[in-house]
Design an enzyme around this catalytic site. Structure first.
Site: not given
Lengths: 195, 184
Positions: A80, A88-90, A123
Site C-alpha cells: 500500500n 501512501i494508500c490509506l 498502491q
C-alpha cells in the site's frame, strides 16, 4: 490558512511520549509549520521491525478540515506504499479524514498499515502481486529494504558519532563527515575510510 | 434579500460587506478601498480562517470576527440564523465540563466555563466556529462519524448550508426546515 495554533499544540503533545509511541513530528524548517517531518518505528513482528521510517508531511491550507498530505521519505517495500514515490494508500488520508484526527493518530494509522497490508487495494501493484503470489519473497524483500534504507536513520546523531569514534576516527572529523552526507552512517564510514 | 447583495461580486475587507465595484478598477463603491476579493474566494478564505484570529488580522489589519459573525452583522440573509444550525442545541459549558478537561475536538482547546458549545445528536460538543466549516462540506460528526441525516439527504443539507452562506440570490429555501437531528 492552516490552523497553526492547533498544529503547534499537536507537535507538543505528539513528541511528549515519543519513547512509548515511537512517533515523532518536527517542523522541516523554522520558517513554516506547513512542512513537517514525521518519524515512525517499524512495528514489532513485521519485516519493518528495527527500521525507522521518515514521512514527509505537508499541511494543506484547509487543515484540519482537509487531510495532511503524507508520503514516505524512507524507501519501503509494502503493497500500500509506492516503492518509487512513497505515496501512501490509506483511507483516512483521503475521504475518511476527520478534523478530530491528528497528525499523531494519522501516523499511528500509517504504522498500523505496516502491520496489516491490504494487497487487494494496492498502491504498488508489483509489491502487491509479490505479496499475493510469493509471500516468502515479499517478506525477504521487505526485510532487506528495512535493513538497507530504514536502519541508518534509526540512530541519533550522537549515537552515530560515538559508533564511528569508537572505530578510531577523530570526533571532529566524524561530525563534519556525517554532516556532509546528511547523517548517513554508512556513507560517512565509506568516506572516512577512503579519506 | 436586498438588490445590492444580489448584485455583489466582491467582498470589501474594510467595509466587511459584499459590494459591486463600479469599474474594472476593483474599488469599493463605499470606501474607495481596493482591498477587495471575489466573493467566492473570500468565502473560502473566511471559512478556513474563521478560527485563526492571527491570520484574520493579517487579512484585515484589525481584529476580525468569525465568518458567521460577519455575515450575521452585514448580510440580510444571515440576520436570522438558519434552521439547520438552530436545530443543533447549544449548551453552556459548566464547571463540570471544565473539570473533566473537555476539549473541542477540532481546535483541541479546552472549553471555557459559561461559554456556548454546539451539541451534535451524538452528544459530542464543538465550538460553533469549529464545527461549522466541517458541516458545510460533510454530514457527519468528526469524532464518531454519526451521519446527521441518511446519505440521500446529505446533499440536501449541504446545499441548504451553502445557500445559507451564499451571498448571491437563490435562497428561496431559506425558510425550509432542516432538522439536523435524524432521530425523527
Amino acid at each position: 490558512m492552516v490552523d497553526f495554533a492547533r498544529v503547534q499544540k499537536e507537535l507538543q503533545e505528539c513528541n511528549r511520549d515519543f519513547e512509548v509511541s515511537g512517533i515523532k513530528v518536527v517542523p522541516k524548517s523554522d520558517a513554516s509549520l506547513a512542512h513537517l517531518l514525521g518519524t515512525i518505528t517499524g512495528p514489532l513482528g513485521t519485516p519493518y521491525e528495527g527500521g525507522t521510517f521518515k514521512i514527509d508531511i505537508t499541511l494543506p491550507d484547509g487543515y484540519p478540515f482537509e487531510p495532511p498530505k503524507m508520503r514516505f521519505a524512507t524507501k519501503v517495500w509494502h503493497p500500500n506504499i509506492s516503492s518509487q514515490s512513497g505515496a501512501i494508500c490509506l483511507d483516512i488520508l483521503k475521504d475518511q479524514w476527520s478534523p478530530a484526527l491528528t497528525l499523531k493518530t494519522a501516523l499511528l494509522s500509517v504504522q498500523a498499515l505496516l502491520s496489516a497490508p491490504e494487497p487487494d487495494d494496492p498502491q504498488d501493484a508489483v509489491v502487491a502481486q509479490q505479496y499475493l503470489r510469493d509471500y516468502p519473497t515479499f517478506m525477504g524483500t521487505a526485510r532487506y529494504w528495512t535493513e538497507a534504507f530504514a536502519r541508518t536513520s534509526s540512530l541519533g546523531v550522537e549515537e552515530k558519532v560515538q559508533k564511528l569514534v569508537e572505530m578510531g576516527f577523530p570526533d571532529a572529523l566524524v561530525r563534519s563527515t556525517l554532516e556532509s552526507v546528511e547523517g548517513d552512517e554508512n556513507m560517512a564510514l565509506e568516506k572516512l575510510c577512503s579519506g | 434579500m436586498s438588490s445590492s447583495v444580489n448584485e455583489s461580486t466582491h467582498w470589501c475587507y474594510r467595509c466587511r460587506q459584499p459590494v459591486r465595484p463600479p469599474t474594472l478598477d476593483l474599488i469599493c463603491p463605499s470606501c474607495d478601498n481596493d482591498f477587495l476579493q471575489e466573493l467566492s474566494e473570500a468565502l473560502g478564505n473566511m471559512q478556513s480562517h474563521s478560527r485563526d484570529r492571527l491570520a484574520q488580522s493579517f487579512y484585515t489589519g484589525m481584529p476580525m470576527l468569525g465568518l458567521s459573525e460577519i455575515y450575521k452583522q452585514r448580510s440580510p440573509i444571515f440576520l436570522n440564523p438558519h434552521p439547520a444550525i438552530e436545530a443543533m442545541p447549544s449548551i453552556t459549558i459548566t464547571r463540570r465540563h471544565v473539570k473533566s478537561g473537555l476539549q473541542c475536538p477540532v481546535c483541541q482547546e479546552d472549553f471555557e466555563r459559561d461559554t456556548e458549545a454546539k451539541q451534535m445528536p451524538c452528544n459530542h460538543l464543538y465550538h460553533f466556529d469549529c464545527i461549522f466549516p466541517w458541516l458545510v462540506q460533510h454530514n457527519s460528526c468528526p469524532v464518531c462519524r454519526l451521519q446527521l441525516r441518511p446519505e440521500s439527504n446529505g446533499s440536501k443539507i449541504m446545499r441548504a448550508l451553502i445557500s445559507f452562506f451564499w451571498p448571491f440570490g437563490g435562497s428561496s429555501d431559506q425558510n425550509t426546515q432542516y432538522n439536523l437531528d435524524s432521530d425523527d
